[in-house]
Design an enzyme around this catalytic site. Structure first.
Site, PDB file in Angstrom:
ATOM      1  N   ASN A 199      -7.433   5.658   3.641  1.00 47.17           N
ATOM      2  CA  ASN A 199      -8.855   5.860   3.346  1.00 47.17           C
ATOM      3  C   ASN A 199      -9.305   7.306   3.444  1.00 47.17           C
ATOM      4  O   ASN A 199     -10.425   7.632   3.022  1.00 47.17           O
ATOM      5  CB  ASN A 199      -9.719   4.990   4.270  1.00 47.17           C
ATOM      6  N   ASP A 217      -0.698   2.219  -5.390  1.00 44.57           N
ATOM      7  CA  ASP A 217      -0.558   0.789  -5.649  1.00 44.57           C
ATOM      8  C   ASP A 217      -1.724   0.280  -6.493  1.00 44.57           C
ATOM      9  O   ASP A 217      -2.818   0.840  -6.472  1.00 44.57           O
ATOM     10  CB  ASP A 217      -0.491   0.021  -4.322  1.00 44.57           C
ATOM     11  N   HIS A 266       0.818  -1.220   0.000  1.00 45.70           N
ATOM     12  CA  HIS A 266       0.000   0.000   0.000  1.00 45.70           C
ATOM     13  C   HIS A 266       0.852   1.270   0.000  1.00 45.70           C
ATOM     14  O   HIS A 266       0.348   2.341  -0.301  1.00 45.70           O
ATOM     15  CB  HIS A 266      -0.913  -0.003   1.227  1.00 45.70           C
ATOM     16  N   ASN A 279      -9.393   2.489  -2.064  1.00 50.16           N
ATOM     17  CA  ASN A 279     -10.033   3.404  -1.110  1.00 50.16           C
ATOM     18  C   ASN A 279      -9.391   4.790  -1.067  1.00 50.16           C
ATOM     19  O   ASN A 279     -10.072   5.781  -0.818  1.00 50.16           O
ATOM     20  CB  ASN A 279     -10.050   2.787   0.292  1.00 50.16           C
TER      21      ASN A 279
END
Length: 196
Positions: free
Chosen positions: A76, A101, A29, A122
């Protein structure tokens, strides 16, 4: 005689997505953070100033003044940081580039898009919500698919990108920088043709 330094502003906002904190270093991530670190090194910039719910640095390039940003909001809520920086510098969405990513691409694969949906990401979802548009460029960096359909996606993206996968990703960082430079120069389709 001393002159007060004028605020330089910024023409472009280049954002690497990731999660803050040591425990997330090297995870799938966080390849957006890794890519920003590479750009900063190449451009002689420190991304260490704290503002806009993130860490930032400014580069003066031939293509314009560029703000490099690493949101510190957790993935997020990335949009809050992006929106704050874009509003402060009056940077329109079409001058925002997101590095993130992509679990649908193999490690080392680059996918450049001028706009589009979040594709289940997200961080992108929150940026679209906060900017009120999906009309910003994104450079998606392959981190590989989950090993099996029932493997938890959160565990996958928060796992370390290591070994050959890390090498494959790092081998493309110069291409990521070249692609970003082309986008800054208004040559996004050329970047797609060369690097997708």
């Amino acid at each position: 005689m001393f002159f007060k330094k004028q605020t330089t502003g910024a023409d472009w906002l280049v954002v690497g997505l990731g999660n803050p904190g040591k425990k997330y270093d090297g995870t799938r991530h966080n390849v957006g953070f890794d890519a920003i670190d590479h750009l900063a090194k190449e451009w002689g910039v420190s991304v260490t100033k704290a503002k806009f719910e993130g860490l930032y640095g400014q580069a003066a390039l031939a293509e314009g003044k560029v703000l490099l940003l690493k949101p510190q909001t957790f993935m997020n809520l990335s949009g809050h940081s992006v929106q704050a920086a874009a509003e402060f510098f009056k940077i329109p969405p079409e001058h925002v580039i997101i590095l993130c990513d992509d679990v649908t691409q193999k490690p080392g694969k680059i996918r450049i898009r001028p706009s589009g949906s979040a594709g289940g990401h997200n961080g992108l979802k929150d940026i679209i919500a906060c900017l009120g548009t999906d009309g910003f460029a994104r450079v998606r960096l392959g981190v590989g698919e989950k090993p099996s359909p029932d493997y938890d996606l959160a565990n996958w993206v928060l796992g370390k990108l290591g070994g050959e996968d890390r090498k494959a990703f790092e081998s493309r960082l110069n291409d990521v920088e070249a692609a970003v430079r082309l986008i800054l120069a208004g040559k996004l389709s050329e970047a797609q043709n060369r690097f997708n």
